[in-house]
Design a protein around this motif. Structure first.
Motif, PDB file in Angstrom:
ATOM      1  N   MET A  56      76.978  59.150  33.588  1.00  0.00           N
ATOM      2  CA  MET A  56      77.279  59.045  35.020  1.00  0.00           C
ATOM      3  C   MET A  56      78.777  59.076  35.264  1.00  0.00           C
ATOM      4  O   MET A  56      79.587  58.848  34.350  1.00  0.00           O
ATOM      5  CB  MET A  56      76.680  57.754  35.585  1.00  0.00           C
ATOM      6  N   ILE A  57      79.137  59.361  36.502  1.00  0.00           N
ATOM      7  CA  ILE A  57      80.521  59.270  36.954  1.00  0.00           C
ATOM      8  C   ILE A  57      80.556  58.280  38.107  1.00  0.00           C
ATOM      9  O   ILE A  57      79.777  58.396  39.062  1.00  0.00           O
ATOM     10  CB  ILE A  57      81.059  60.641  37.413  1.00  0.00           C
ATOM     11  N   LEU A  58      81.428  57.289  37.996  1.00  0.00           N
ATOM     12  CA  LEU A  58      81.630  56.298  39.051  1.00  0.00           C
ATOM     13  C   LEU A  58      82.964  56.595  39.714  1.00  0.00           C
ATOM     14  O   LEU A  58      83.979  56.686  39.033  1.00  0.00           O
ATOM     15  CB  LEU A  58      81.642  54.887  38.465  1.00  0.00           C
ATOM     16  N   TYR A  59      82.952  56.777  41.032  1.00  0.00           N
ATOM     17  CA  TYR A  59      84.239  57.037  41.682  1.00  0.00           C
ATOM     18  C   TYR A  59      84.426  56.165  42.918  1.00  0.00           C
ATOM     19  O   TYR A  59      83.482  55.773  43.585  1.00  0.00           O
ATOM     20  CB  TYR A  59      84.394  58.520  42.003  1.00  0.00           C
ATOM     21  N   GLY A  60      85.688  55.849  43.152  1.00  0.00           N
ATOM     22  CA  GLY A  60      86.047  54.984  44.266  1.00  0.00           C
ATOM     23  C   GLY A  60      87.451  54.449  44.056  1.00  0.00           C
ATOM     24  O   GLY A  60      88.083  54.742  43.034  1.00  0.00           O
ATOM     25  N   PRO A  61      87.978  53.653  44.991  1.00  0.00           N
ATOM     26  CA  PRO A  61      89.344  53.128  44.892  1.00  0.00           C
ATOM     27  C   PRO A  61      89.532  52.237  43.669  1.00  0.00           C
ATOM     28  O   PRO A  61      88.547  51.787  43.060  1.00  0.00           O
ATOM     29  CB  PRO A  61      89.503  52.313  46.191  1.00  0.00           C
ATOM     30  N   PRO A  62      90.777  51.949  43.302  1.00  0.00           N
ATOM     31  CA  PRO A  62      91.035  51.088  42.142  1.00  0.00           C
ATOM     32  C   PRO A  62      90.525  49.665  42.371  1.00  0.00           C
ATOM     33  O   PRO A  62      90.506  49.167  43.501  1.00  0.00           O
ATOM     34  CB  PRO A  62      92.570  51.093  42.014  1.00  0.00           C
TER      35      PRO A  62
END
Length: 426
Positions: free
Chosen positions: A42-48
């Motif tokens: 999977m790829i998890l994306y979002g702000p730090p």
């Protein structure tokens, strides 16, 4: 050397993850994957700082697979080979690959067969949009999940857990965290749990105990100094951040230039450029919109400039944008139109797409009646020909109700009404 608090407090079980309940809550997709022991890359994306590494750590802890962390920008192909060799020996390795958008082709080509075989379960983390910045070869072999910014309540829960944990957290220290200081840690970090935890640890370790009570008392001024961000108010209710943003938008909507600049100054003084930029973009399209679309574009330019400049210089283009939005004619017709359309869709008012509008780019489409009778507007004078586009049960529906508060929407209104008359005549 002791690792930072944010590192020590990483969850070891999926139930310990703070926030992201749309993914890890009971019955949600990642929770179900862990429960069934059927993990996929999977790829998890979002702000730090909102939990990408925490989720990877929790998945590994919940499944008992070996867990390795690498960075696509820093670690070499040799590092990936070591992980692959370990996977051959142990059967499965969960690889947390940070900054996956910076994975070069050589490393990517090495990884792909290991993802195909399932020996390496990849959990990529990125702050960039994966649909734009990650190669199709990686995307096609992974599921993509977007993480949401943490709420102030999420962060408070994590801070309280850290204060109570005597093994990994700060439970061995006699800490009294005053409510207004807790509210500041929770709101001023803008959903970044890593910053909040490490800020709290710095406050605790750098504050001497009171000689009388023997307590380490963390006050609002200490929290402000630790985070290098000033609080909006001294009320400690945790809502001041949202109150300022609300007052800022309502002042622009109400065309009060001076009030809008005042609330913007509060956000700037608190160092909250992120919230100010985001809110300006929302205001431009929600409250000004069709009445002055060029102003919306100029706000995007001002926000882009502010992000590149950073504070304190960012205040200059933002001030210009704020003043223009205040003095601009207002219209929310675009937002009202899409909300009306969404309401119909959500309540089941959909209907069949007219056959002549359906896709006809495949063999046998004509036999099914697809695309027959469709008239190509560019073949007609003025690039327009009246024909039905909405489903039959909605053919007379009007979602867009134009206003006349600015010259742009006045012109759009005239054109819209002319086209509507032609469509109805058909």
């Amino acid at each position: 050397m002791q690792k930072p608090l944010a590192y020590r407090m990483r969850p070891t079980d999926i139930s310990e993850v703070v926030g992201q309940q749309h993914l890890v809550g009971p019955g949600k997709i990642i929770y179900r994957m862990v429960q069934a022991n059927m993990l996929s890359s999977m790829i998890l994306y979002g702000p730090p700082g909102i939990g990408k590494t925490s989720i990877a750590s929790a998945i590994a802890g919940s499944t008992k697979y070996a867990f390795r962390m690498l960075n696509a920008a820093v670690n070499t192909k040799k590092d990936l080979q070591i992980v692959a060799e370990e996977a051959k020996m142990s059967g499965t390795v969960i690889l947390m690959l940070d900054e996956i958008h910076r994975l070069d082709k050589t490393k990517q080509d090495f990884l792909l067969p290991h993802l195909e075989s399932g020996r390496i379960i990849l959990i990529g983390a990125t702050t960039e949009n994966p649909y734009i910045n990650i190669s199709p070869a990686i995307r096609s072999r992974t599921q993509i999940f977007e993480l949401k910014p943490l709420t102030a309540l999420d962060i408070k829960k994590a801070l309280q857990r850290a204060l109570a944990d005597t093994t990994k957290g700060l439970g061995q220290y006699p800490v009294t965290l005053l409510p207004e200081a807790m509210a500041h840690f929770a709101s001023a970090t803008n959903g970044d749990l890593r910053s909040a935890l490490n800020g709290l640890e710095l406050a605790v370790l750098s504050t001497p105990p009171d000689p009388t009570t023997k307590q380490i008392e963390i006050t609002l001024p200490i929290a402000e100094e630790t985070l290098q961000k000033k609080a909006f108010s001294q009320d400690g209710d945790g809502d001041a951040h949202y109150d300022v943003i609300s007052a800022f938008q309502k002042s622009i909507r109400g065309s009060d230039t001076n009030a809008a600049l005042h609330y913007a100054a509060r956000l700037i003084e608190a160092g909250d450029l992120k919230s100010l930029n985001r809110r300006l973009l929302v205001i431009a399209y929600e409250d000004i919109g069709m009445a002055n679309l060029p102003a919306c574009s100029r706000v995007v330019q001002a926000v882009t400039a502010a992000e590149k400049l950073g504070l304190p210089e960012a205040r200059i283009p933002l001030a210009d944008a704020i003043i223009e939005l205040c003095l601009s004619p207002k219209s929310n017709s675009g937002m009202v139109a899409i909300d009306s359309a969404l309401s119909d869709v959500q309540s089941g008012k959909i209907g069949a797409i007219p056959a002549d509008l359906k896709d006809a780019h495949y063999k046998g489409a004509a036999a099914l009646g697809r695309g027959l009778g469709y008239q190509y507007p560019h073949d007609f004078k003025g690039d327009f020909v009246p024909q039905q586009y909405l489903p039959n049960n909605l053919r007379h529906k009007q979602y867009y109700l134009p206003k006349t508060n600015g010259k742009y929407e006045q012109a759009f209104k005239q054109q819209y009404e002319r086209l509507q008359r032609l469509l109805k005549s058909h």
